[in-house]
Design an enzyme around this catalytic site. Structure first.
Site, PDB file in Angstrom:
ATOM      1  N   GLY A  97       0.903  -1.146   0.009  1.00 31.46           N
ATOM      2  CA  GLY A  97      -0.031   0.046   0.087  1.00 31.46           C
ATOM      3  C   GLY A  97       0.798   1.315  -0.029  1.00 31.46           C
ATOM      4  O   GLY A  97       2.136   1.156   0.005  1.00 31.46           O
ATOM      5  N   GLY A  99       0.846   6.006   0.579  1.00 29.46           N
ATOM      6  CA  GLY A  99      -0.188   7.084   0.547  1.00 29.46           C
ATOM      7  C   GLY A  99       0.753   8.277   0.234  1.00 29.46           C
ATOM      8  O   GLY A  99       1.602   8.441  -0.551  1.00 29.46           O
ATOM      9  N   PHE A 101       2.741  10.165   1.632  1.00 24.34           N
ATOM     10  CA  PHE A 101       4.083  10.271   2.143  1.00 24.34           C
ATOM     11  C   PHE A 101       4.957   9.074   2.152  1.00 24.34           C
ATOM     12  O   PHE A 101       5.917   8.864   2.652  1.00 24.34           O
ATOM     13  CB  PHE A 101       3.927  10.708   3.661  1.00 24.34           C
ATOM     14  CG  PHE A 101       3.461  12.175   3.710  1.00 24.34           C
ATOM     15  CD1 PHE A 101       4.262  13.155   3.466  1.00 24.34           C
ATOM     16  CD2 PHE A 101       2.281  12.389   3.963  1.00 24.34           C
ATOM     17  CE1 PHE A 101       3.703  14.669   3.547  1.00 24.34           C
ATOM     18  CE2 PHE A 101       1.573  13.811   4.122  1.00 24.34           C
ATOM     19  CZ  PHE A 101       2.355  14.571   3.926  1.00 24.34           C
ATOM     20  N   GLY A 102       4.673   8.161   1.277  1.00 30.59           N
ATOM     21  CA  GLY A 102       5.543   7.023   1.192  1.00 30.59           C
ATOM     22  C   GLY A 102       4.612   5.643   0.730  1.00 30.59           C
ATOM     23  O   GLY A 102       3.356   5.577   0.821  1.00 30.59           O
ATOM     24  N   VAL A 104       4.488   1.099   1.245  1.00 30.25           N
ATOM     25  CA  VAL A 104       5.125   0.135   2.211  1.00 30.25           C
ATOM     26  C   VAL A 104       5.162  -1.050   1.278  1.00 30.25           C
ATOM     27  O   VAL A 104       4.071  -1.622   0.432  1.00 30.25           O
ATOM     28  CB  VAL A 104       3.858  -0.051   3.389  1.00 30.25           C
ATOM     29  CG1 VAL A 104       4.202  -1.039   4.197  1.00 30.25           C
ATOM     30  CG2 VAL A 104       3.763   1.350   3.914  1.00 30.25           C
ATOM     31  N   LYS A 118       8.616   0.608   5.157  1.00 30.28           N
ATOM     32  CA  LYS A 118       8.015   2.020   4.530  1.00 30.28           C
ATOM     33  C   LYS A 118       9.128   2.668   3.861  1.00 30.28           C
ATOM     34  O   LYS A 118      10.160   2.938   4.389  1.00 30.28           O
ATOM     35  CB  LYS A 118       7.247   2.790   5.741  1.00 30.28           C
ATOM     36  CG  LYS A 118       6.590   4.161   5.227  1.00 30.28           C
ATOM     37  CD  LYS A 118       5.776   4.572   6.255  1.00 30.28           C
ATOM     38  CE  LYS A 118       4.853   5.700   5.841  1.00 30.28           C
ATOM     39  NZ  LYS A 118       4.051   6.215   6.795  1.00 30.28           N
ATOM     40  N   ASP A 225      -4.398  10.590  12.823  1.00 29.10           N
ATOM     41  CA  ASP A 225      -4.903  10.184  11.785  1.00 29.10           C
ATOM     42  C   ASP A 225      -5.673   8.822  11.843  1.00 29.10           C
ATOM     43  O   ASP A 225      -5.154   7.698  11.353  1.00 29.10           O
ATOM     44  CB  ASP A 225      -3.644   9.897  10.716  1.00 29.10           C
ATOM     45  CG  ASP A 225      -4.280   9.821   9.096  1.00 29.10           C
ATOM     46  OD1 ASP A 225      -5.269  10.243   9.062  1.00 29.10           O
ATOM     47  OD2 ASP A 225      -3.205   9.562   8.461  1.00 29.10           O
TER      48      ASP A 225
END
Length: 423
Positions: A97, A99, A101-102, A104, A118, A225
């Site tokens: 997955g 997002g 900011f990086g 995984v 990550k 978050d």
């Protein structure tokens, strides 16, 4: 007088004896200066020895702790080099997955263990600040922040930190691999063949997430978050909170913090985000939204009418709940009206337990942060560890046009009748 004078003249030694007598008595006592000089060195020696012993004991304790920490870190170091990490993160099939900011990736070690990596790529700094694909300095700072937070915490319901490393412009945070993926895949993921979760695992996930968030707040850490994508499930369906990139460590004496800009996920943001404020009860708000998502099977950020917000989701759930409250069973009918249909067909479903979770979700979702319960109380209410005080009714302001006297009166009466008492 004349006789005394004659005697003194004849025997002058008596005069000397009388004059010397006081000096003889005084000579038997050491002068004050002599007493001070004889006792002061002993006190100084004792103080110096005591100080040296204290410093030596402190140094020994520090050295022992440092050696144990170093051995623990050495024992936890991965038998893997940067080349292995590069191979794992460059293979698209290993991607789990990602997002803003990086991304995984799954990495398999030579000994057969699996880890999650990550990865964030940063470019050269501009005017002393890092610039990357996620914004100026954002990705690098978030990755460093995640590593700093994960090093400080250790809890069964938090993802376990393993190692952090850097290679050129790439930064990596390595954590434990959680096999069952994130919670959102069980509710609105693309895998349609995945079975829907029955109520016992859902309740287990609710309790575990609550325990993990309570631990974070006790450590003075705000997650900021909390959402379905950041809840991972292990092989036993135990939840593990992850993604601490925007987490914040605060002084627990402060009521809230002020942010330079709002950051988080739409659909889970508390109303105080509008004034760029955040507090532990903001995490409570996100947890309330997450709890109602788990019970209803709906998602908070796929609502009709454009940009999703948590208020839209809460109003929608409240609308269905209040409509059900008009039934014969009152509160129980309201709970059944918003509970996912698949759950209602389960034999032996504990509808009272489901109703308690619904009630707690509404309590956490109040727009006024001062009215929301703390995570310690939320944990007690979810577990059913209650006292003699009735659960307070939730705030009504976020219900919008649904705030009618009849609906409020019915829901308050039936909720007091069917809900347990709690401190």
């Amino acid at each position: 007088m004349a006789a005394q004078a004659v005697i003194l003249l004849l025997f002058p030694s008596l005069l000397s004896a009388q004059t010397d007598a006081p000096d003889a008595s005084a000579a038997r006592l050491p002068p004050p200066s002599t007493m001070t000089t004889t006792k002061t060195p002993g006190i100084v020696v004792v103080a110096c020895v005591a100080s040296a012993l204290i410093v030596a004991a402190a140094a020994a304790v520090y050295l022992t702790c440092w050696i144990r920490r170093r051995r623990r870190v050495e024992s936890q170091r991965l038998p893997v080099d940067v080349h292995t990490i590069r191979e794992a993160t460059c293979n698209p099939r290993n991607k789990l997955g990602g997002g803003a900011f990086g991304s995984v990736y799954k990495m398999e070690l030579p000994d057969g263990r699996c880890m999650a990596v990550k990865k964030v790529k940063t470019r050269k700094p501009r005017r002393g600040r890092l610039v990357d694909d996620a914004g100026e300095g954002g990705a690098r700072l978030q990755l460093e922040n995640e590593g700093n937070v994960l090093v400080r915490v250790q809890h069964p319901n938090l993802v376990k930190f393993v190692e952090c490393c850097k290679d050129g412009d790439d930064c990596f945070v390595i954590t434990e691999f959680v096999p069952n993926g994130s919670l959102d895949k069980y509710f609105h993921g693309e895998d349609r063949d995945r079975e829907e979760l029955p109520w016992p695992p859902r309740y287990k996930i609710i309790q575990g997430t609550c325990n993990g968030l309570l631990y974070l707040h006790q450590q003075g850490i705000l997650h900021r978050d909390l959402k379905m994508e950041n809840i991972l499930l292990d092989s036993d369906m135990n939840p593990k909170i992850t993604d601490f990139g925007i987490s914040k460590v605060i002084d627990q004496r402060r009521t809230h913090i002020t942010m330079d800009f709002a950051i988080g996920t739409k659909g889970y943001m508390a109303p105080e985000y509008a004034v760029r404020q955040y507090s532990p009860t903001s995490d409570v708000y996100s947890f309330g939204v997450l709890l109602l998502e788990i019970v209803t099977g709906r998602t908070s950020y796929h609502t009709a009418g454009g940009d999703p917000t948590a208020l839209d989701f809460l109003r929608e759930v409240w609308r269905d709940f209040s409509d059900g409250c008009h039934g014969k069973s009152g509160f129980a009918d309201g709970v059944r009206n918003i509970t996912q249909r698949q759950l209602l067909t389960e034999p032996g479903l504990d509808i009272e337990q489901v109703g308690r979770c619904v009630r707690v979700g509404f309590l956490c979702g109040q727009d006024n942060r001062r009215h929301r319960p703390g995570m310690k109380r939320v944990n007690q209410m979810i577990a059913g560890d209650c006292g003699d005080v009735e659960l307070p009714p939730p705030g009504q302001s976020w219900m919008g046009t649904l705030r009618t006297p009849s609906v409020i009166r019915i829901c308050h009466v039936v909720s007091h009748r069917h809900q347990p008492r709690c401190t």
